[in-house]
Scaffold this active site. Structure first.
Site, PDB file in Angstrom:
ATOM      1  N   ILE A  80      -8.301  -7.666  18.366  1.00  0.00           N
ATOM      2  CA  ILE A  80      -8.768  -6.806  19.754  1.00  0.00           C
ATOM      3  C   ILE A  80      -7.192  -6.458  21.256  1.00  0.00           C
ATOM      4  CG2 ILE A  80     -10.783  -6.337  19.588  1.00  0.00           C
ATOM      5  CD1 ILE A  80     -11.825  -8.852  21.490  1.00  0.00           C
ATOM      6  N   GLU A 124      -3.709  -9.056  22.655  1.00  0.00           N
ATOM      7  CA  GLU A 124      -2.245  -9.643  21.360  1.00  0.00           C
ATOM      8  C   GLU A 124      -1.945 -10.489  22.700  1.00  0.00           C
ATOM      9  OE1 GLU A 124       0.485  -8.987  18.272  1.00  0.00           O
ATOM     10  OE2 GLU A 124      -1.160  -6.544  17.316  1.00  0.00           O
ATOM     11  N   GLY A 125      -1.059 -11.640  22.456  1.00  0.00           N
ATOM     12  CA  GLY A 125      -0.417 -12.737  23.993  1.00  0.00           C
ATOM     13  C   GLY A 125       0.423 -13.130  23.374  1.00  0.00           C
ATOM     14  N   GLY A 126       1.039 -13.937  24.288  1.00  0.00           N
ATOM     15  CA  GLY A 126       2.074 -14.384  23.828  1.00  0.00           C
ATOM     16  C   GLY A 126       1.976 -15.675  23.483  1.00  0.00           C
ATOM     17  N   HIS A 127       1.168 -15.743  23.479  1.00  0.00           N
ATOM     18  CA  HIS A 127       1.068 -17.432  22.470  1.00  0.00           C
ATOM     19  C   HIS A 127       0.013 -17.296  21.427  1.00  0.00           C
ATOM     20  CE1 HIS A 127       3.511 -19.857  24.510  1.00  0.00           C
ATOM     21  NE2 HIS A 127       2.724 -19.491  25.750  1.00  0.00           N
ATOM     22  N   ALA A 128      -1.446 -16.064  21.304  1.00  0.00           N
ATOM     23  CA  ALA A 128      -2.264 -16.640  20.604  1.00  0.00           C
ATOM     24  C   ALA A 128      -2.498 -14.742  20.490  1.00  0.00           C
ATOM     25  CB  ALA A 128      -3.210 -16.905  21.301  1.00  0.00           C
ATOM     26  N   ASP A 171      -4.299 -18.321  36.230  1.00  0.00           N
ATOM     27  CA  ASP A 171      -3.868 -17.208  35.873  1.00  0.00           C
ATOM     28  C   ASP A 171      -4.935 -15.729  35.798  1.00  0.00           C
ATOM     29  OD1 ASP A 171      -2.361 -15.594  34.512  1.00  0.00           O
ATOM     30  OD2 ASP A 171      -3.167 -15.889  32.491  1.00  0.00           O
TER      31      ASP A 171
END
EC number: 2.7.11.30
Length: 557
Positions: free
Chosen positions: A207, A209-213, A331
């Protein structure tokens, strides 16, 4: 003596770097085991070299070369995992480290300017450094010299592998914001901590996607859950976020609910650390505002719940014998706020959150605090960064209060986004399509320089339509509330608790006036930017001020 050797001409794509992140040349020779790629963000300029890497944990570049028979061979280039002696050098000055063979020498260098490891100079010749002697015997395949060189070559590969693995191990053990491996609360101090295998966890679909996870929807023991899956290289980010979620007392309706942590993976993918959280099917605040408009009641519910969640995060308190420290989020963005079924908000993504210094803080929480200015100034989404973070003027003497004030600035931008989709604030009840804060002025992907020019130099903020001050709902305090939250002077900003008070007064003006001791007029005038004190009793009571807003309706946009 070899002169300066320019390995590559750096491409423009690699040269566009952040002013606060060191960028180095990145290269790893074929056959080298392990990788230092996880110590930074690789800037891929094309299918082959050259490449750059933006360092995550240091401002230091390194290079490793093998000089054989006067010929230099690049083995590795990249980022170090910490600033070490030698990093202050402006140039790459190689130092001999090992002699894999009589005619071969391994050189390394470290330096502290962008792309400084692209060039190396003054490599002395390898092998014998005395007067010329007899010619070396040639290595015959199968002979003793040939076998010795083969074994030394294998030794060189193993040596490089050990160096890489040591760097990766140091990085994996690092607590976010720190410079030394230290245990987090409850970790037992073991870097190789064994996480429980979540065998009953089922992965459904990605659902986010990010930089670390990567965030998945899934099921755990029949319950629909969100699974935040970290790759093995991102164990430091996993530990930092888990440490905040596991703090005693961190349970609140408007903070994403933490369920458990462990390890696992979808299907054939490698097993890695996981955070299992409550699933919010309505998605992020950004997604919701893009799809729907809201009436005044729904908009106030979202705004009030968001302020209530942030006030809870910031607050330091003892409750039922349990201590909860103050926490700065750092953040806040409409991607990191989720919408509950009742259309209230829940704050999530605590990966950059920091525990703040407090009067009653137990020593066990010390590892969750930063250990240097660089860790304090690290922040999340540029669009929502406070001016003092954009221009690096944040007060490092009282960094806890300073980070709370920076959060309130981000909160103001989120409140503006929520109100921009409120149909009751428009004469025709037709809000315009959703735009992020500053999107009208700077577009969908502003640079740090553009944000600095607009928010810091020109002191501009998102436009507040005049209709917000003269609608039928009579929200006379909206403009003043936003301006008091995103003030250019951090000390002039409201606290999150006071924002909560003012929004409660807008939702329940009759309730606010009925409880003068606990809700002094919703704190419209006298709520200080500093934490509340006896002189400014701006601390609402849960039973009086913070009643739930009745559920309004959301209209499909």
């Amino acid at each position: 003596m070899l002169g300066t050797l320019g390995l590559w001409t750096l491409l423009p794509a690699a040269a566009q770097v952040s002013p606060n992140r060191r960028t180095c040349v990145f290269f790893e020779a074929p056959g080298v085991r392990g990788s230092t790629k996880t110590l930074g963000e690789v800037v891929d300029a094309g299918p082959g070299p050259p490449k750059g890497i933006r360092c995550l944990y240091s401002h230091c570049c390194f290079g490793i070369w093998n000089l054989t028979h006067g010929r230099a061979q690049v083995e590795m280039q990249g980022c170090l995992d910490s600033d070490e002696p030698g990093c202050e050098s402006l140039h790459c000055d190689p130092v001999p480290r090992a002699h894999p063979s009589p005619s071969s020498t391994l050189f390394t260098c470290s330096c502290g300017t962008d792309f400084c490891n692209a060039n190396y100079s003054h490599l002395p010749p390898s092998g014998n450094r005395g007067a010329p002697g007899p010619q070396e015997p040639q290595a015959t395949p199968g002979g003793p010299i040939w076998m010795a060189q083969l074994l030394l070559g294998v030794f060189l590969v193993l040596l490089l592998s050990i160096i890489i693995l040591a760097l990766l191990q140091r990085k994996a053990c690092r607590v976010q914001g720190g410079s030394d491996p230290e245990p987090e609360p409850g970790s037992g101090g073991d870097c190789s901590e064994e996480l429980p295998e979540l065998a009953e966890l089922r992965f459904s679909q990605v659902i986010q996607e990010g930089g670390h996870a990567v965030v998945w929807a899934g099921r755990l023991q029949g319950e629909m859950v969100a699974i935040k899956a970290f790759p093995p290289r991102a164990v430091a980010q996993f530990r930092a976020e888990r440490a905040v979620y596991q703090l005693l007392g961190l349970q609140h309706n408007h903070i994403v609910r933490f369920i458990t942590a462990g390890q696992g993976g979808p299907g054939p993918l490698p097993s890695g650390p996981l955070l299992v959280l409550e699933l919010y099917p309505k998605g992020s605040l950004c997604h919701y505002l893009t799809q729907y408009t809201s009436d005044w009641g729904s908009s106030l519910r979202m705004a009030l719940s968001l302020a209530e969640g942030l006030a809870f995060l910031h607050g330091e308190r003892w409750q039922d014998g349990q201590y909860k420290p103050g926490i700065a989020h750092r953040d806040l963005s409409s991607q990191n706020v989720l919408i509950r079924e009742d259309r209230s908000c829940a704050i999530g993504d605590l990966g950059l959150a920091l525990v703040l210094p407090g009067l009653a803080q137990p020593p066990a929480l010390a590892p969750t605090q930063p250990r240097g200015p660089a860790a304090i100034l690290e922040a999340g989404t540029q669009r929502y960064m406070a001016p003092e973070l954009l221009d690096k003027t944040l007060d490092l003497q009282d960094w806890g209060t300073a980070l709370q004030r920076a959060d309130v600035y981000s909160l103001a931008l989120l409140l503006w986004e929520i109100l921009s989709r409120c149909s009751d604030l428009r004469p025709d009840h037709r809000p315009p399509p959703f735009q992020l804060a500053y999107e009208a002025e700077l577009g969908s992907n502003p640079s740090a320089c553009e944000l600095w020019a607009l928010a810091v130099a020109e002191r501009k903020r998102p436009n507040i339509p005049s209709s917000w001050s003269c609608s039928a709902t009579d929200p006379r305090g909206l403009r003043e509330l936003l301006e008091d939250c995103w003030d250019a002077d951090p000390e002039a900003r409201l606290t999150a608790e006071c924002v909560q008070q003012r929004l409660a007064a807008l939702a329940y003006p009759q309730v606010a006036s009925s409880f003068p001791e606990s809700c002094p007029q919703g704190c419209p005038e006298n709520c200080p930017a500093a934490p509340a004190s006896a002189a400014f009793p701006c601390r609402p009571q849960q039973s009086s001020c913070l009643l739930s807003v009745q559920q309004g309706s959301g209209s499909k946009s």
